[in-house]
Scaffold this motif. Sequence first.
Motif, PDB file in Angstrom:
ATOM      1  N   ASP A  32       0.859  -1.194   0.000  1.00  0.00           N
ATOM      2  CA  ASP A  32       0.000   0.000   0.000  1.00  0.00           C
ATOM      3  C   ASP A  32       0.897   1.246   0.000  1.00  0.00           C
ATOM      4  OD1 ASP A  32      -1.947   1.877   0.338  1.00  0.00           O
ATOM      5  OD2 ASP A  32      -2.336   1.398   2.453  1.00  0.00           O
ATOM      6  N   TRP A  37       4.037   9.337  -2.645  1.00  0.00           N
ATOM      7  CA  TRP A  37       4.645   9.176  -1.311  1.00  0.00           C
ATOM      8  C   TRP A  37       6.142   8.895  -1.457  1.00  0.00           C
ATOM      9  CZ3 TRP A  37       7.695   6.445   1.903  1.00  0.00           C
ATOM     10  CH2 TRP A  37       7.608   6.709   3.267  1.00  0.00           C
ATOM     11  N   ARG A  41       8.940  11.584  -0.240  1.00  0.00           N
ATOM     12  CA  ARG A  41       9.643  11.225   1.003  1.00  0.00           C
ATOM     13  C   ARG A  41      11.081  10.782   0.793  1.00  0.00           C
ATOM     14  NH1 ARG A  41       6.527  11.095   5.942  1.00  0.00           N
ATOM     15  NH2 ARG A  41       4.486  11.817   5.283  1.00  0.00           N
ATOM     16  N   THR A  42      11.397  10.272  -0.432  1.00  0.00           N
ATOM     17  CA  THR A  42      12.748   9.715  -0.629  1.00  0.00           C
ATOM     18  C   THR A  42      13.472  10.256  -1.860  1.00  0.00           C
ATOM     19  OG1 THR A  42      12.083   7.865  -2.063  1.00  0.00           O
ATOM     20  CG2 THR A  42      11.905   7.502   0.314  1.00  0.00           C
ATOM     21  N   CYS A 118      26.122   1.271   4.851  1.00  0.00           N
ATOM     22  CA  CYS A 118      26.109   2.318   3.822  1.00  0.00           C
ATOM     23  C   CYS A 118      27.393   3.158   3.812  1.00  0.00           C
ATOM     24  CB  CYS A 118      24.892   3.214   3.998  1.00  0.00           C
ATOM     25  SG  CYS A 118      23.375   2.283   3.804  1.00  0.00           S
ATOM     26  N   ARG A 157       6.220  -2.058   3.413  1.00  0.00           N
ATOM     27  CA  ARG A 157       6.314  -0.813   2.622  1.00  0.00           C
ATOM     28  C   ARG A 157       7.338   0.172   3.182  1.00  0.00           C
ATOM     29  NH1 ARG A 157       0.874   2.808   3.812  1.00  0.00           N
ATOM     30  NH2 ARG A 157       1.220   3.114   6.032  1.00  0.00           N
ATOM     31  N   LYS A 158       7.689  -0.001   4.471  1.00  0.00           N
ATOM     32  CA  LYS A 158       8.643   0.943   5.073  1.00  0.00           C
ATOM     33  C   LYS A 158      10.066   0.759   4.551  1.00  0.00           C
ATOM     34  CE  LYS A 158       6.321   1.943   9.372  1.00  0.00           C
ATOM     35  NZ  LYS A 158       6.155   1.569  10.757  1.00  0.00           N
ATOM     36  N   VAL A 161      10.559   0.072  -0.522  1.00  0.00           N
ATOM     37  CA  VAL A 161      10.590   1.144  -1.535  1.00  0.00           C
ATOM     38  C   VAL A 161      11.986   1.780  -1.649  1.00  0.00           C
ATOM     39  CG1 VAL A 161       8.144   1.639  -1.168  1.00  0.00           C
ATOM     40  CG2 VAL A 161       9.851   2.971   0.087  1.00  0.00           C
ATOM     41  N   ILE A 162      12.833   1.510  -0.674  1.00  0.00           N
ATOM     42  CA  ILE A 162      14.089   2.266  -0.574  1.00  0.00           C
ATOM     43  C   ILE A 162      15.253   1.646  -1.363  1.00  0.00           C
ATOM     44  CG2 ILE A 162      15.825   3.127   1.056  1.00  0.00           C
ATOM     45  CD1 ILE A 162      13.658   2.944   3.235  1.00  0.00           C
ATOM     46  N   GLN A 221      14.390  -1.676   9.968  1.00  0.00           N
ATOM     47  CA  GLN A 221      14.830  -0.282  10.101  1.00  0.00           C
ATOM     48  C   GLN A 221      13.778   0.561  10.827  1.00  0.00           C
ATOM     49  OE1 GLN A 221      17.156   2.755   7.410  1.00  0.00           O
ATOM     50  NE2 GLN A 221      15.080   2.673   6.611  1.00  0.00           N
ATOM     51  N   VAL A 226      16.691   6.551  12.316  1.00  0.00           N
ATOM     52  CA  VAL A 226      17.860   6.545  11.415  1.00  0.00           C
ATOM     53  C   VAL A 226      17.922   7.875  10.663  1.00  0.00           C
ATOM     54  CG1 VAL A 226      18.970   5.395   9.459  1.00  0.00           C
ATOM     55  CG2 VAL A 226      17.805   4.029  11.196  1.00  0.00           C
ATOM     56  N   HIS A 258      26.142   9.629   0.015  1.00  0.00           N
ATOM     57  CA  HIS A 258      25.430   8.349   0.016  1.00  0.00           C
ATOM     58  C   HIS A 258      23.972   8.634  -0.353  1.00  0.00           C
ATOM     59  CE1 HIS A 258      23.723   4.595   1.053  1.00  0.00           C
ATOM     60  NE2 HIS A 258      23.131   5.026   2.152  1.00  0.00           N
ATOM     61  N   ASN A 261      18.341   9.062   0.927  1.00  0.00           N
ATOM     62  CA  ASN A 261      17.109   9.849   0.934  1.00  0.00           C
ATOM     63  C   ASN A 261      17.471  11.258   0.467  1.00  0.00           C
ATOM     64  OD1 ASN A 261      14.941  11.555   1.829  1.00  0.00           O
ATOM     65  ND2 ASN A 261      14.272   9.865   3.145  1.00  0.00           N
ATOM     66  N   ARG A 263      16.145  13.978   1.045  1.00  0.00           N
ATOM     67  CA  ARG A 263      16.068  14.990   2.111  1.00  0.00           C
ATOM     68  C   ARG A 263      17.344  15.004   2.954  1.00  0.00           C
ATOM     69  NH1 ARG A 263      11.211  13.612   5.464  1.00  0.00           N
ATOM     70  NH2 ARG A 263      11.435  11.517   4.638  1.00  0.00           N
ATOM     71  N   PHE A 316      26.283   7.876   5.649  1.00  0.00           N
ATOM     72  CA  PHE A 316      25.784   7.473   6.967  1.00  0.00           C
ATOM     73  C   PHE A 316      25.060   6.143   6.793  1.00  0.00           C
ATOM     74  CE2 PHE A 316      22.698   6.930  10.292  1.00  0.00           C
ATOM     75  CZ  PHE A 316      23.378   7.336  11.432  1.00  0.00           C
ATOM     76  N   GLY A 317      25.239   5.226   7.755  1.00  0.00           N
ATOM     77  CA  GLY A 317      24.528   3.958   7.616  1.00  0.00           C
ATOM     78  C   GLY A 317      24.509   3.128   8.875  1.00  0.00           C
TER      79      GLY A 317
HETATM   80  O1  UT7 Z   1      21.123   4.090   4.047  1.00  0.00           O
HETATM   81  C1  UT7 Z   1      21.147   3.667   5.381  1.00  0.00           C
HETATM   82  C2  UT7 Z   1      20.537   4.634   6.267  1.00  0.00           C
HETATM   83  N1  UT7 Z   1      19.129   4.718   6.054  1.00  0.00           N
HETATM   84  C3  UT7 Z   1      18.568   5.903   5.937  1.00  0.00           C
HETATM   85  O2  UT7 Z   1      19.236   6.897   5.914  1.00  0.00           O
HETATM   86  C4  UT7 Z   1      17.049   5.954   5.881  1.00  0.00           C
HETATM   87  C5  UT7 Z   1      16.535   7.002   6.834  1.00  0.00           C
HETATM   88  N2  UT7 Z   1      15.107   7.066   6.906  1.00  0.00           N
HETATM   89  C6  UT7 Z   1      14.329   7.510   5.885  1.00  0.00           C
HETATM   90  O3  UT7 Z   1      14.818   7.788   4.814  1.00  0.00           O
HETATM   91  C7  UT7 Z   1      12.871   7.711   6.138  1.00  0.00           C
HETATM   92  O4  UT7 Z   1      12.618   7.591   7.533  1.00  0.00           O
HETATM   93  C8  UT7 Z   1      11.941   6.732   5.379  1.00  0.00           C
HETATM   94  C9  UT7 Z   1      11.965   7.040   3.894  1.00  0.00           C
HETATM   95  C10 UT7 Z   1      12.371   5.308   5.632  1.00  0.00           C
HETATM   96  C11 UT7 Z   1      10.501   6.912   5.858  1.00  0.00           C
HETATM   97  O5  UT7 Z   1      10.104   8.266   5.681  1.00  0.00           O
HETATM   98  P1  UT7 Z   1       9.450   9.091   6.892  1.00  0.00           P
HETATM   99  O6  UT7 Z   1       9.104  10.414   6.363  1.00  0.00           O
HETATM  100  O7  UT7 Z   1      10.407   9.031   8.052  1.00  0.00           O
HETATM  101  O8  UT7 Z   1       8.136   8.263   7.190  1.00  0.00           O
HETATM  102  P2  UT7 Z   1       7.682   7.582   8.552  1.00  0.00           P
HETATM  103  O9  UT7 Z   1       8.425   6.321   8.793  1.00  0.00           O
HETATM  104  O10 UT7 Z   1       7.631   8.618   9.626  1.00  0.00           O
HETATM  105  O11 UT7 Z   1       6.174   7.226   8.196  1.00  0.00           O
HETATM  106  C12 UT7 Z   1       5.192   8.250   7.990  1.00  0.00           C
HETATM  107  C13 UT7 Z   1       3.904   7.567   7.540  1.00  0.00           C
HETATM  108  C14 UT7 Z   1       3.506   6.386   8.430  1.00  0.00           C
HETATM  109  O12 UT7 Z   1       2.099   6.346   8.515  1.00  0.00           O
HETATM  110  P3  UT7 Z   1       1.351   6.887   9.824  1.00  0.00           P
HETATM  111  O13 UT7 Z   1       1.916   6.119  10.952  1.00  0.00           O
HETATM  112  O14 UT7 Z   1       1.696   8.359   9.880  1.00  0.00           O
HETATM  113  O15 UT7 Z   1      -0.078   6.598   9.522  1.00  0.00           O
HETATM  114  C15 UT7 Z   1       3.972   5.186   7.644  1.00  0.00           C
HETATM  115  O16 UT7 Z   1       3.224   4.027   7.926  1.00  0.00           O
HETATM  116  O17 UT7 Z   1       4.086   7.028   6.231  1.00  0.00           O
HETATM  117  C16 UT7 Z   1       3.729   5.649   6.226  1.00  0.00           C
HETATM  118  N3  UT7 Z   1       4.579   4.958   5.264  1.00  0.00           N
HETATM  119  C17 UT7 Z   1       4.234   4.858   3.972  1.00  0.00           C
HETATM  120  N4  UT7 Z   1       3.168   5.287   3.270  1.00  0.00           N
HETATM  121  C18 UT7 Z   1       3.139   5.028   1.952  1.00  0.00           C
HETATM  122  C19 UT7 Z   1       5.760   4.353   5.468  1.00  0.00           C
HETATM  123  N5  UT7 Z   1       6.219   3.844   4.321  1.00  0.00           N
HETATM  124  C20 UT7 Z   1       5.285   4.140   3.370  1.00  0.00           C
HETATM  125  C21 UT7 Z   1       5.203   3.885   2.002  1.00  0.00           C
HETATM  126  N6  UT7 Z   1       4.116   4.353   1.332  1.00  0.00           N
HETATM  127  N7  UT7 Z   1       6.140   3.209   1.325  1.00  0.00           N
END
Ligand code: UT7
Length: 334
Positions: A32, A37, A41-42, A118, A157-158, A161-162, A221, A226, A258, A261, A263, A316-317
């Motif tokens: 989903d 999104w 977000r990414t 990473c 889905r969390k 997608v990455i 994750q 992170v 790296h 994301n 952002r 960063f990883g």
């Molecule tokens: O490379 C190694 C290091 N890794 C990183 O640097 C990754 C760091 N983290 C990130 O890049 C971000 O945290 C993510 C891209 C993984 C997630 O983005 P976010 O803006 O932090 O989203 P979130 O985890 O706070 O989730 C926000 C909402 C949640 O829903 P509720 O709880 O607000 O209802 C999630 O369930 O987005 C929802 N969500 C999604 N919705 C649609 C999470 N994944 C998805 C998705 N599609 N794929």
Amino acid sequence: MSINKLNCAITSVAGWVPENKLTNKDLTKLVDTSDEWITTRTGIKERRILRDRDKATAYMSSKAIRRLLLKSKTKPEEIDLIICATVTPDMLFPSTASIIIEEVGAQNAFGFDLSAACSGFLFALKTGASYIESGSCKKVIVVGSDKMSSIVDYSDRKTCVIFGDGAGAVLLEPIKEKFGIIDSILKVDGSGKEYLKQIAGGSLKPASKETVSSKEHYIYQDGKTVFKFAVSKMADVAAQIMEKNKLKASDVSWLVPHQANLRIIDATARRMGLSSEKIMINIQKYGNTTAATIPLCLWDWEKKLKKGDNIILAAFGGGFTWGSIYIKWAYNSK
Ligand code: UT7
């Protein structure tokens, strides 16, 4: 008696990614999510996936290294050392580097894997450079390579997608001029192990029916935590290496970040005072390929790099691990 440290430079770059693309639209059929999104977000639009079940990290690494050898006109037997940065080794042992060495015919090389998630490419680059600077090796290959699709849960889905699959390799050689790898800051904070990990399959939790059914062989994750650490640590360390080397924003030609994301990348560039045209970004087409992101960027941008360019790598990883390396680019591309 004074001992002159040799200078170590990247003298060639190559990469390899699988042909098969997994687009945001494809992912909407699995979980989903939406293109909107994922993009906002990414910054990711699609990633490459190695579909062949019998091919993995060593295969992708060997593909990249064969290209590297061909373009640098280097014979495999001239290579002294191959370091493979990866968190998705073909097997826990033997090392993926051993498999690569056999596959590419680097019969005079020794090699090993390096695990720093990473930040793996940065840690491996510094390690490889030290072998050149000490005079103990003349030609070193550092390859960052990950088949992330092998540890991604495509019902989560969390994370699904990455990540994407790919490999990038560089050749390191000694050079007379003061170019090449100039400085590095590399860091680890082990308390990060709670937030980004693959729980099962190691000696702490060997594979069992239970670990498989509870999906503990996939990436776990805590994205938000992170993200918070990544934004501050990657930006801090990039700013720190500039300060340490008295570089102003106008002195920096490129940031090679790296690709986790968009952002996080933007926050790092803002902190360094860099405008968008100085940032290498290919996250939209490959996603996060873990140890491969930085060499894949260098490969994509190689033709634009000029001798003398000041380049800052930053990552960063998992670990947590993070760091930055300052390079004075050593050649003009043909
Ligand atoms: O490379 C190694 C290091 N890794 C990183 O640097 C990754 C760091 N983290 C990130 O890049 C971000 O945290 C993510 C891209 C993984 C997630 O983005 P976010 O803006 O932090 O989203 P979130 O985890 O706070 O989730 C926000 C909402 C949640 O829903 P509720 O709880 O607000 O209802 C999630 O369930 O987005 C929802 N969500 C999604 N919705 C649609 C999470 N994944 C998805 C998705 N599609 N794929």
